[in-house]
Structures are given as structure tokens and as C-alpha cells.
Design a protein around this motif. Structure first.
Motif, PDB file in Angstrom:
ATOM      1  N   SER A   1      -5.692 -48.307  46.293  1.00 54.49           N
ATOM      2  CA  SER A   1      -4.723 -47.328  46.485  1.00 54.49           C
ATOM      3  C   SER A   1      -3.384 -47.802  46.462  1.00 54.49           C
ATOM      4  O   SER A   1      -2.815 -48.624  47.366  1.00 54.49           O
ATOM      5  CB  SER A   1      -4.939 -46.234  48.041  1.00 54.49           C
ATOM      6  OG  SER A   1      -4.896 -47.542  49.119  1.00 54.49           O
ATOM      7  N   ALA A   2      -2.255 -47.076  45.632  1.00 56.15           N
ATOM      8  CA  ALA A   2      -1.042 -47.479  45.342  1.00 56.15           C
ATOM      9  C   ALA A   2      -0.318 -46.015  45.154  1.00 56.15           C
ATOM     10  O   ALA A   2      -0.996 -45.012  45.318  1.00 56.15           O
ATOM     11  CB  ALA A   2      -1.162 -48.227  44.352  1.00 56.15           C
ATOM     12  N   SER A   3       0.764 -46.020  44.796  1.00 51.69           N
ATOM     13  CA  SER A   3       1.824 -45.081  44.514  1.00 51.69           C
ATOM     14  C   SER A   3       2.682 -45.384  43.497  1.00 51.69           C
ATOM     15  O   SER A   3       3.087 -46.359  43.339  1.00 51.69           O
ATOM     16  CB  SER A   3       2.403 -44.564  45.804  1.00 51.69           C
ATOM     17  OG  SER A   3       3.258 -45.193  46.156  1.00 51.69           O
ATOM     18  N   LYS A   4       3.268 -44.240  42.751  1.00 53.58           N
ATOM     19  CA  LYS A   4       4.516 -44.500  41.929  1.00 53.58           C
ATOM     20  C   LYS A   4       5.547 -44.305  42.735  1.00 53.58           C
ATOM     21  O   LYS A   4       5.897 -43.633  43.338  1.00 53.58           O
ATOM     22  CB  LYS A   4       4.260 -43.518  40.783  1.00 53.58           C
ATOM     23  CG  LYS A   4       5.290 -43.520  39.764  1.00 53.58           C
ATOM     24  CD  LYS A   4       5.133 -42.393  38.710  1.00 53.58           C
ATOM     25  CE  LYS A   4       6.269 -42.250  37.607  1.00 53.58           C
ATOM     26  NZ  LYS A   4       5.921 -41.362  36.694  1.00 53.58           N
ATOM     27  N   PRO A   5       6.568 -45.398  42.725  1.00 53.72           N
ATOM     28  CA  PRO A   5       7.756 -45.415  43.312  1.00 53.72           C
ATOM     29  C   PRO A   5       8.577 -44.173  43.294  1.00 53.72           C
ATOM     30  O   PRO A   5       8.598 -43.517  42.268  1.00 53.72           O
ATOM     31  CB  PRO A   5       8.283 -46.571  43.006  1.00 53.72           C
ATOM     32  CG  PRO A   5       7.340 -47.563  42.497  1.00 53.72           C
ATOM     33  CD  PRO A   5       6.334 -46.751  41.710  1.00 53.72           C
ATOM     34  N   ALA A   6       9.030 -43.678  44.538  1.00 52.38           N
ATOM     35  CA  ALA A   6       9.857 -42.366  44.572  1.00 52.38           C
ATOM     36  C   ALA A   6      10.963 -42.803  43.692  1.00 52.38           C
ATOM     37  O   ALA A   6      11.507 -43.761  43.746  1.00 52.38           O
ATOM     38  CB  ALA A   6      10.092 -42.184  45.792  1.00 52.38           C
ATOM     39  N   ALA A   7      11.821 -41.445  43.059  1.00 53.88           N
ATOM     40  CA  ALA A   7      12.873 -41.716  42.366  1.00 53.88           C
ATOM     41  C   ALA A   7      13.998 -42.170  43.377  1.00 53.88           C
ATOM     42  O   ALA A   7      14.086 -41.735  44.360  1.00 53.88           O
ATOM     43  CB  ALA A   7      13.227 -40.361  41.698  1.00 53.88           C
TER      44      ALA A   7
END
Length: 268
Positions: free
Chosen positions: A262-268
Motif C-alpha cells: 500500500s502506497a500513495s502518490k505524493p500530494a502536490a
């Protein structure tokens, strides 16, 4: 384990797709879906992409969580699987299954709050391109959940361990990346995702019962080995008979690790 190229991908006609659909409804895989849903933590109104949706079981459960203000976009390479998913989700208008390639997604950038891909990337020749596509279509801060299996984690009791090894090595050739979890974290970081959290989901069957993952997958392994001449037919049949006999004697045991990233795309 073999490192040779895959002997041939699994193709799903209607009959094979139905067999896999039944496999996905065993308690083992139902529990896996529940864990995926827990990790995704979907909210009402979210837009989600399901990569390799199969028969639409996960998509339908995700649709319940996002509600009618949300959207579940589904894609699968198998027309038979997509047909089953469309029938399953026909009454849920915010689920949209289609045939397509997870390495060339037909969606715009920054389109989804979450993306999920279970037991699919190990079949994709260009994994890095597929991960880049998932990254592209997620919104900044978007969540990704990926599950794949390493069959070398399999512990499967047999009265002939050497024959069991040959069967598992033959099965390794059904996909181009049978040991993907070992490099998946690195690949996800290279695609731009945050360092993923990793956990193992163990499929454990200590009895021979038709409503279990391992018993359901036995004919798939045997048929694959015979179809591609990876084992003599009599040896594959003996492997099946041995597992049945162990079950009758109360000596059956199977364990397999599936790895959830589980991971995420970094927030802008």
C-alpha cells in the motif's frame, strides 16, 4: 525455481472464467478482499480504478462503499471476465467494466482517489510501464493497493516432494514474473509512489475441502502443466491423486503468501 520465460499466459474462455470466479468466492479469497477494502479505506463519492477486475467481485464491494456519487472504473484483458463483471454489476450504474490493458490505461491524468490491482501485475510483461500508468491516473495523494504472489512461499504437503517441486516450477512459467513481490516495493518507489507498507496475507488450508483456494486451484495447475508439456500427463495426474489421498487421510496441508503493498502518490 525456474527463471525461464513464461510458457504461455493463462487465457480465460467462458468455462475457465467461471472456474476462476468460483475460486475467488472461496473463504480464503473473500478474506483477502476484506483486507484490501480495509486498507483502501474508501469514502463516499470517491472515484476508484480496479486494474484487472476479473469477475467484478471486488468492484461490487467497492461500489457499495463509494455509493452512487462515486465511480468504479474497471479494466481487464479478458473479454470473458469483463462480461461476467458487467452482469454482476449491471444494477450498479456507477461501476463501468471494460476490456483493456493495465499498461496503457484509457483514463486521464489525476482521475482517481484510489487504485487497486490484485494478482495482475505478475502477468504484465512491462511492470514498470504499468506502475507508471497507475501513478499517472491517480490524483495527488491518491492511494494504491497492489497484491501479488510469490509461489516460492508455497508450503504444500506431498508424499513426493520432488514431484511437488516440479509442479510448482512448471506453474512458475504461467506468468512472466512469478517472484514479483521481491522487487515490487523498489519498482513502486521508482514509479514515484511513497515507500510502500508491506504485509503478507496467508492462504492457509489444513484440510482438503472443495471450498478452499488450494483445492480449487489444483486442476488449474495440473491442466497448465499438461497443456504446455511441462510435466508428463501421468505425473500431473499422480500429483492430483496424491493430494486427494492426503486429504482422505487427514494429512492435507497448504500455505501460500500473498503480499499486499500500500502506497500513495505524493500530494502536490
Amino acid at each position: 525455481m525456474t527463471s525461464e520465460p513464461a510458457a504461455g499466459f493463462l487465457g480465460f474462455d467462458e468455462k475457465e472464467a467461471r472456474r476462476v470466479e468460483a475460486l475467488y468466492q472461496t473463504p480464503d479469497v473473500v478474506a483477502q478482499r476484506e483486507r484490501v477494502l480495509d486498507v483502501l479505506s474508501l469514502r463516499a463519492g470517491e472515484q476508484v480504478v480496479d486494474l484487472g477486475c476479473g469477475p467484478g467481485l471486488l468492484a461490487l464491494q467497492m461500489a457499495e462503499r463509494v455509493g452512487s456519487r462515486g465511480v468504479i472504473q474497471c479494466i481487464d484483458a479478458s473479454e470473458s471476465m469483463v462480461a461476467i463483471a458487467r452482469r454482476r454489476c449491471a444494477a450498479v450504474k456507477w461501476v463501468e467494466p471494460r476490456v483493456g490493458d493495465v499498461a496503457a490505461l484509457p483514463y486521464s491524468e489525476d482521475a482517481f482517489e484510489a487504485g487497486v490491482c490484485t494478482q495482475v501485475y505478475e502477468y504484465v510483461p512491462d511492470i514498470d510501464r504499468a506502475l507508471a500508468e497507475l501513478y499517472r491516473v491517480l490524483k495527488p495523494g491518491g492511494r494504491a493497493v497492489v497484491i501479488d504472489t510469490d509461489w516460492e512461499s508455497c508450503v504444500w504437503h506431498s508424499s513426493d516432494p520432488a514431484r511437488m517441486r516440479r509442479m510448482i516450477e512448471a506453474w512458475d512459467r504461467h506468468c512472466p514474473h512469478p517472484h514479483l513481490p521481491r522487487t515490487l516495493g523498489r519498482r513502486m518507489r521508482a514509479a514515484g509512489f511513497t515507500p510502500p507498507r508491506v504485509e503478507v496475507i496467508t492462504l492457509l488450508n489444513d484440510r482438503y475441502h472443495p471450498d478452499t483456494y488450494s483445492v480449487g486451484v489444483i486442476p488449474l495447475l495440473a491442466a497448465y502443466a499438461k497443456k504446455h508439456d511441462l510435466l508428463p500427463q501421468e505425473e500431473a495426474d499422480a500429483w492430483v491423486s496424491d493430494l486427494q489421498a492426503l486429504g482422505q487421510r487427514g494429512e492435507y496441508f497448504f500455505s501460500l503468501g500473498r503480499y499486499l503493498f500500500s502506497a500513495s502518490k505524493p500530494a502536490a
